[in-house]
Design a protein around this motif. Structure first.
Motif, PDB file in Angstrom:
ATOM      1  N   THR A  46       0.851  -1.182   0.000  1.00  0.00           N
ATOM      2  CA  THR A  46       0.000   0.000   0.000  1.00  0.00           C
ATOM      3  C   THR A  46       0.886   1.230   0.000  1.00  0.00           C
ATOM      4  O   THR A  46       2.079   1.163   0.275  1.00  0.00           O
ATOM      5  N   GLY A  47       0.280   2.343  -0.293  1.00  0.00           N
ATOM      6  CA  GLY A  47       0.994   3.612  -0.359  1.00  0.00           C
ATOM      7  C   GLY A  47       0.078   4.667  -0.938  1.00  0.00           C
ATOM      8  O   GLY A  47      -1.050   4.839  -0.468  1.00  0.00           O
ATOM      9  N   MET A  48       0.536   5.311  -1.986  1.00  0.00           N
ATOM     10  CA  MET A  48      -0.238   6.403  -2.566  1.00  0.00           C
ATOM     11  C   MET A  48      -0.043   6.473  -4.064  1.00  0.00           C
ATOM     12  O   MET A  48       0.957   6.027  -4.613  1.00  0.00           O
ATOM     13  N   GLU A  49      -1.052   7.049  -4.722  1.00  0.00           N
ATOM     14  CA  GLU A  49      -0.952   7.429  -6.122  1.00  0.00           C
ATOM     15  C   GLU A  49      -1.322   8.901  -6.223  1.00  0.00           C
ATOM     16  O   GLU A  49      -2.146   9.410  -5.451  1.00  0.00           O
ATOM     17  N   VAL A  50      -0.707   9.591  -7.173  1.00  0.00           N
ATOM     18  CA  VAL A  50      -0.900  11.030  -7.336  1.00  0.00           C
ATOM     19  C   VAL A  50      -1.282  11.313  -8.780  1.00  0.00           C
ATOM     20  O   VAL A  50      -0.687  10.760  -9.713  1.00  0.00           O
TER      21      VAL A  50
END
Length: 540
Positions: free
Chosen positions: A421-425
């Motif tokens: 998991t983490g992030m998308e921008v």
């Protein structure tokens, strides 16, 4: 039970709980706190079923070959079951203790909904104890326990025992507790007994210092008489933890040295939170962010630091179980092709796990991944922890629609490989979303999901539960403040959103999964402008 066939915990987990149940009550923890709530009990039937002539026992499993009875067989007495003590109702996840009283018995076996459980342990005087694993709301409903007693070729049967599971719905809070004023929790792990280890920092005379504390799985109460233990007299924080099967703990910290330079510190603690004298050699200039333990009790830690050539590289430390240092500050630089020029990408590592002897490193890489346009992409690096050599091609997360940039901030085991998991921008940089992705070792991506689109949204911890649910911790923008969140996605009845309370800022910095599929989430809340660490246990 849906989760039992392939994921039932080992019988060894039962050692942490009471061996018997009196009056139909659930097994208790070693600290006296009940882990499984039960009502009623199964009363003793006046008669037990004798062994079958054809040698077939419960669940369609053969209990012995048919044929003539030998002289030695004739000396054996017919095994009998006198009582099966199993609660009629179960309300919480965990091991439910079962006691079977027998005569002339050498082995007791049990089947839960047709799936055989671990053999019951002989306590003497004809009493055998075992456990029924309950994984929470996924197991809600009626179930059947079948029990047999054996002695040589003879088998005694007991009428099927029915019981009902009625556990709280996923997302409900079992307990939540706060740490000292001026504290935060960065990461969490569970002990072999499923108690809670928090690492982070606590303010001492206005200076944040690395800290650790241990909490009861039952209600969050602190288990060490010292409460929160300060791990280093210098400014800093503990950023990662890995617990060994014997309770010892590897801790990764970052502290300011005498020259006011940040320096990693990687130490082995005993089960009570004190240093063992085993420590990795480190130097200033790098940051450690993740740590994992291998099967022998060694450690592999990852982070990032400047290469000296204008870019950032992933940095690794490897310490064997006997304290021998293998790698100390070894760097890794992403090369899209073997002949590509070095130091063209900024590479960061945020977390690591070891699976089947392979270190999976989760992080991010910034550079021209395609189209000669600089972008940040989540990366997974599979590495031999002994040689620090990549074992598979580097996995680079592809863009999703106009979500061009990404980062992987946490990793966990998945039956098919790894879940991150983490992030998308978004391409324009003004929107973020939490991303959850599963990867095979060869780079295939069989699972992708996203949630919580907003100005700020990133995942900090992830777990894949036995019944196919992804549980994720993270931070999102909620109005004008940041808020910690824990959510689950996996289908009807399993989806939930759990928010940290309050109107001031908060953050969920990580999670851990217990042996019976329950989730612990940690982070911090701000109360009256003061940070306080927070830990909670959330039903599944």
């Amino acid at each position: 039970l849906p989760a039992c066939a392939d994921h039932a915990p080992s019988f060894a987990a039962f050692a942490a709980y009471d061996s018997k149940m009196s009056g139909g009550t659930g097994g208790g923890s070693t600290d006296g706190a009940p882990m499984t709530t039960a009502e009623g009990g199964t009363s003793a039937s006046p008669m037990a079923t004798a062994g079958d002539a054809d040698g077939t026992d419960s669940g369609g499993v053969s209990s012995g070959e048919t044929g003539s009875t030998t002289a030695s067989d004739a000396e054996l007495l017919q095994p009998r079951i006198l009582e099966v003590d199993m609660p009629a109702k179960v309300h919480l996840a965990g091991p439910v203790a079962v006691s079977v009283t027998t005569e002339d018995t050498s082995l007791v076996r049990a089947w839960l909904d047709g799936v055989e459980l671990e053999p019951f342990a002989d306590q003497g005087d004809g009493v055998f104890v075992g456990e029924v694993p309950i994984f929470g709301a996924v197991d809600n409903g009626d179930h059947v326990l079948e029990v047999t007693a054996s002695s040589g070729p003879f088998v005694g049967h007991w009428p099927p025992v029915t019981f009902t599971v009625s556990a709280p719905a996923p997302g409900g809070q079992a307990w939540a507790v706060l740490g000292p004023s001026g504290s935060t929790t960065r990461r969490v792990a569970v002990t072999p007994e499923d108690d809670v280890i928090e690492v982070g920092s606590v303010e001492v005379d206005g200076v944040s210092k690395p800290s650790i504390r241990k909490r009861s799985r039952a209600n969050g109460s602190e288990l060490w008489s010292e409460g929160t233990i300060v791990l280093d007299s210098r400014e800093g924080a503990a950023d990662a933890v890995a617990v060994l099967p014997d309770g010892r703990m590897w801790i990764a910290m970052n502290v300011k040295n005498a020259n006011k330079q940040w320096q990693p510190r990687i130490v082995l603690l005993d089960a009570e939170g004190y240093e063992t004298g085993v420590e990795a050699p480190t130097e200033p200039g790098a940051t450690v962010r993740g740590i994992a333990a291998d099967d022998e009790g060694g450690a592999f830690a990852v982070g990032f630091g400047g290469s000296g050539f204008g870019d950032m590289d992933i940095v690794m430390w490897r310490l064997r179980h006997d304290g021998v240092a293998v790698h100390s500050g070894k760097t890794w630089d992403y090369l899209p092709t073997p002949d590509a020029p070095k130091h063209q990408f900024d590479d960061l590592a945020f977390d690591v796990m070891i699976k089947d002897g392979v270190a999976w490193i989760a992080g991010a890489s910034t550079g021209e991944h395609e189209f000669n346009v600089a972008a940040t992409r989540g990366v997974l690096v599979q590495m031999d922890p002994e040689t620090a050599v990549s074992l598979e091609p580097v996995i680079v997360a592809p863009p999703y629609s106009d979500w061009r940039d990404s980062m992987f901030l946490a990793i966990a085991d998945h039956p098919d490989g790894a879940i991150v998991t983490g992030m998308e921008v978004k391409k324009n940089g003004n929107m973020q979303q939490i991303t959850v992705q599963v990867y095979w070792p060869d780079g295939g991506r069989p699972y992708y999901s996203n949630a919580f689109t907003g100005a700020v949204a990133y995942g900090t911890g992830v777990a894949w539960l036995a019944h196919g649910v992804a549980v994720v911790s993270g931070v999102i923008q909620d109005g004008g403040v940041l808020r910690g969140v824990l959510y689950g996605r996996g289908g009807p009845g399993a989806n939930f959103d759990h928010y940290f309370p309050g109107t001031e800022p908060s953050a969920a910095n990580g999670l851990a999964r217990t042996g019976y599929g329950q989730v612990l989430v940690v982070g911090e809340r701000t109360l009256g402008g003061v940070r306080q660490a927070r830990a909670a246990r959330v039903h599944q």
